[in-house]
Design a protein around this motif. Sequence first.
Motif, mmCIF file in Angstrom:
data_model
loop_
_atom_site.group_PDB
_atom_site.id
_atom_site.type_symbol
_atom_site.label_atom_id
_atom_site.label_comp_id
_atom_site.label_asym_id
_atom_site.label_seq_id
_atom_site.Cartn_x
_atom_site.Cartn_y
_atom_site.Cartn_z
ATOM 1 N N ARG A 3 3.420 18.122 2.062
ATOM 2 C CA ARG A 3 2.473 18.788 2.964
ATOM 3 C C ARG A 3 3.056 18.857 4.378
ATOM 4 O O ARG A 3 2.398 18.577 5.370
ATOM 5 C CB ARG A 3 1.112 18.078 2.908
ATOM 6 N N HIS B 220 -9.761 1.246 0.965
ATOM 7 C CA HIS B 220 -9.361 1.993 2.163
ATOM 8 C C HIS B 220 -10.616 2.063 3.038
ATOM 9 O O HIS B 220 -11.642 2.579 2.574
ATOM 10 C CB HIS B 220 -9.021 3.441 1.813
ATOM 11 N N HIS C 127 -10.477 8.651 -4.849
ATOM 12 C CA HIS C 127 -9.730 9.038 -3.649
ATOM 13 C C HIS C 127 -10.537 10.091 -2.896
ATOM 14 O O HIS C 127 -10.755 10.000 -1.689
ATOM 15 C CB HIS C 127 -8.348 9.563 -4.057
ATOM 16 N N HIS D 91 0.851 -1.206 0.000
ATOM 17 C CA HIS D 91 0.000 0.000 0.000
ATOM 18 C C HIS D 91 0.879 1.245 0.000
ATOM 19 O O HIS D 91 1.499 1.582 1.017
ATOM 20 C CB HIS D 91 -0.891 -0.025 1.252
ATOM 21 N N HIS E 245 -6.195 -0.122 6.363
ATOM 22 C CA HIS E 245 -6.364 0.777 7.516
ATOM 23 C C HIS E 245 -6.959 -0.014 8.680
ATOM 24 O O HIS E 245 -6.246 -0.329 9.607
ATOM 25 C CB HIS E 245 -7.191 2.043 7.214
ATOM 26 N N PHE F 295 -11.481 5.035 -1.524
ATOM 27 C CA PHE F 295 -11.369 5.565 -0.150
ATOM 28 C C PHE F 295 -12.797 5.633 0.391
ATOM 29 O O PHE F 295 -13.531 6.579 0.126
ATOM 30 C CB PHE F 295 -10.698 6.937 -0.207
ATOM 31 N N ASN G 199 2.639 8.392 1.581
ATOM 32 C CA ASN G 199 1.904 9.430 0.852
ATOM 33 C C ASN G 199 2.233 10.775 1.500
ATOM 34 O O ASN G 199 2.694 10.820 2.634
ATOM 35 C CB ASN G 199 0.392 9.132 0.881
ATOM 36 N N TYR H 140 -6.393 15.608 11.269
ATOM 37 C CA TYR H 140 -6.244 15.181 9.871
ATOM 38 C C TYR H 140 -7.623 15.121 9.230
ATOM 39 O O TYR H 140 -8.578 14.655 9.836
ATOM 40 C CB TYR H 140 -5.578 13.795 9.798
ATOM 41 N N ASP I 295 1.812 2.815 3.460
ATOM 42 C CA ASP I 295 0.889 3.890 3.049
ATOM 43 C C ASP I 295 1.640 5.162 2.673
ATOM 44 O O ASP I 295 1.097 6.269 2.779
ATOM 45 C CB ASP I 295 -0.151 4.190 4.132
ATOM 46 N N HIS J 45 1.246 5.411 -2.027
ATOM 47 C CA HIS J 45 0.737 6.437 -2.958
ATOM 48 C C HIS J 45 1.937 7.277 -3.405
ATOM 49 O O HIS J 45 2.104 8.412 -2.967
ATOM 50 C CB HIS J 45 -0.245 7.385 -2.270
ATOM 51 N N TYR K 28 -3.950 11.085 -7.177
ATOM 52 C CA TYR K 28 -3.726 12.523 -7.038
ATOM 53 C C TYR K 28 -3.835 13.223 -8.390
ATOM 54 O O TYR K 28 -3.342 14.333 -8.553
ATOM 55 C CB TYR K 28 -2.358 12.799 -6.407
ATOM 56 N N GLN L 21 -10.673 4.036 8.538
ATOM 57 C CA GLN L 21 -9.440 4.745 8.941
ATOM 58 C C GLN L 21 -9.736 5.829 9.962
ATOM 59 O O GLN L 21 -9.055 5.942 10.982
ATOM 60 C CB GLN L 21 -8.766 5.381 7.715
ATOM 61 N N ILE M 136 -6.089 15.998 0.563
ATOM 62 C CA ILE M 136 -5.717 15.330 -0.689
ATOM 63 C C ILE M 136 -5.770 16.329 -1.846
ATOM 64 O O ILE M 136 -4.933 16.293 -2.748
ATOM 65 C CB ILE M 136 -6.688 14.145 -0.949
ATOM 66 N N GLY N 153 0.346 13.125 2.649
ATOM 67 C CA GLY N 153 -0.599 13.705 3.590
ATOM 68 C C GLY N 153 -0.614 13.016 4.941
ATOM 69 O O GLY N 153 -0.136 13.554 5.949
ATOM 70 N N SER N 154 -1.123 11.772 4.966
ATOM 71 C CA SER N 154 -1.340 11.127 6.262
ATOM 72 C C SER N 154 -0.110 10.410 6.794
ATOM 73 O O SER N 154 -0.056 10.059 7.974
ATOM 74 C CB SER N 154 -2.504 10.137 6.168
HETATM 75 O O1 NIG Z 1 -4.202 6.204 2.807
HETATM 76 N N1 NIG Z 1 -6.798 7.623 3.156
HETATM 77 C C1 NIG Z 1 -6.666 8.016 2.011
HETATM 78 N N2 NIG Z 1 -5.531 8.230 1.371
HETATM 79 C C2 NIG Z 1 -4.283 8.387 2.021
HETATM 80 C C3 NIG Z 1 -4.057 9.774 2.469
HETATM 81 C C4 NIG Z 1 -3.959 10.706 1.359
HETATM 82 C C5 NIG Z 1 -3.594 12.116 1.691
HETATM 83 O O2 NIG Z 1 -3.899 12.649 2.793
HETATM 84 O O3 NIG Z 1 -2.999 12.714 0.779
HETATM 85 C C6 NIG Z 1 -4.173 7.379 3.132
HETATM 86 O O4 NIG Z 1 -4.075 7.727 4.308
#
Ligand code: NIG
Length: 400
Positions: free
Chosen positions: A81, A232, A166, A72, A255, A204, A308, A94, A306, A74, A139, A235, A99, A310-311
């Motif tokens: 970020r 996903h 997403h 997993h 998740h 998602f 990515n 969060y 995971d 991205h 994205y 979460q 995204i 963001g998270s």
């Molecule tokens: O797996 N949950 C959705 N997508 C990502 C987070 C993506 C982001 O915040 O850019 C994840 O946590």
Amino acid sequence: MASTLITHIGELATNDPERPGTLGAVTDAALVIEGRTVAWVGPAASAPSPDSVDSVVSVAGRAVIPGFVDSHSHLVFAGDRAAEFEARMSGTPYAAGGIRTTVAATRAATDEQLTAHVGRLVQEMQRQGTTTMEIKSGYGLTARDEARSLAVARQFTDETTFLGAHVVPSGPDGEPGDPTAYVELVTGPMLEAAAPHARWIDVFCERGAFDADQARTILAAGARAGLRGRLHANQLGPGPGVRLAAELGLVAVDHCTYLDDADVAALADSGTVATLLPGVEFSTRQPYPDARRLLDAGVRVALASDCNPGSCFTSSLPFCLALAVREMGMTPAEALRAATAGGAAALGRTDVGRLTPGSVADLVVLDAPDHRHLAYRPGVPLVAAVWRSGRPLGPTAGGV
Ligand code: NIG
Ligand code: FE
């Protein structure tokens, strides 16, 4: 076909179900590679003679494990970020909507920029022992940008996942997008553009993203286009996604942080792999998923990064594994198994995530006597060498 004997292995984790213990470990072990696959595994004392192979590598008592299988990630994005992370550490929660920030940066990047960025992150993963990785789109969120994201990802792995679902993107003037029209786009022209570059389809399924009915519709359209489903789910709070994944018999649902007893029972009955992503809870300051509860209920568990912007911006499975042991009730052996054979199961694979005759010779030599050090020495770069498809990676990987 070139053959190599790797010998003086202090502990070899095979993940062979025919061998005893969580990891099917062999101590004082050796392993023979022929071409790109493992040809022989066992105690060094009964290994084939060094004269019968082309080369011999001694790892001087170090541990050898299967390469990590990160099911997993991205990786196809532009920008970062860090400011959002910083705000989160001072109390801002969060939210899925972040995204959209990355979507704007990704759409503005060229294919060459995206490819170079993914290449750097893939190398970062490999240096930390990951030899198989899944990479999602998600994205781009237009037919063109999702298709090119997947084409970029395909240069690095066959395990590519279309994640057009997403989040619903904003309109041209920043106004909220129309979810019904967007699901039609995802299941129509976007899917058609993405499918040739993808093996999987993901949604998602979360408050603020897509609900269970939308997820069902999108996964069904993906299945008609030949893509296998994953989700996903659960979460950011309790929700229907995990039960939907179990009902549809998906290979994996990812998740799994907020689960009730019915969710856990559904996972145990369906055999759907629960992929836990503890880097996310670390980076969003959320409660960790309860791996112990899942394992005790007989659920198959995987650990993945995971990675990515963001998270969770870590590419390190050793870090995730240490979190899983410290925070989620896994033993060091269970965590290693989940990040290798578990990740392979989450991708429907049996040729990786294990070191048994016939499997792909993807392996990691640890600067440690046994697997426990991965969690016992958190943050320490213990990966001494990585072999992928029977060959050492990187300038120094040949000798340790
Ligand atoms: O797996 N949950 C959705 N997508 C990502 C987070 C993506 C982001 O915040 O850019 C994840 O946590
Ligand atoms: Fe994710």
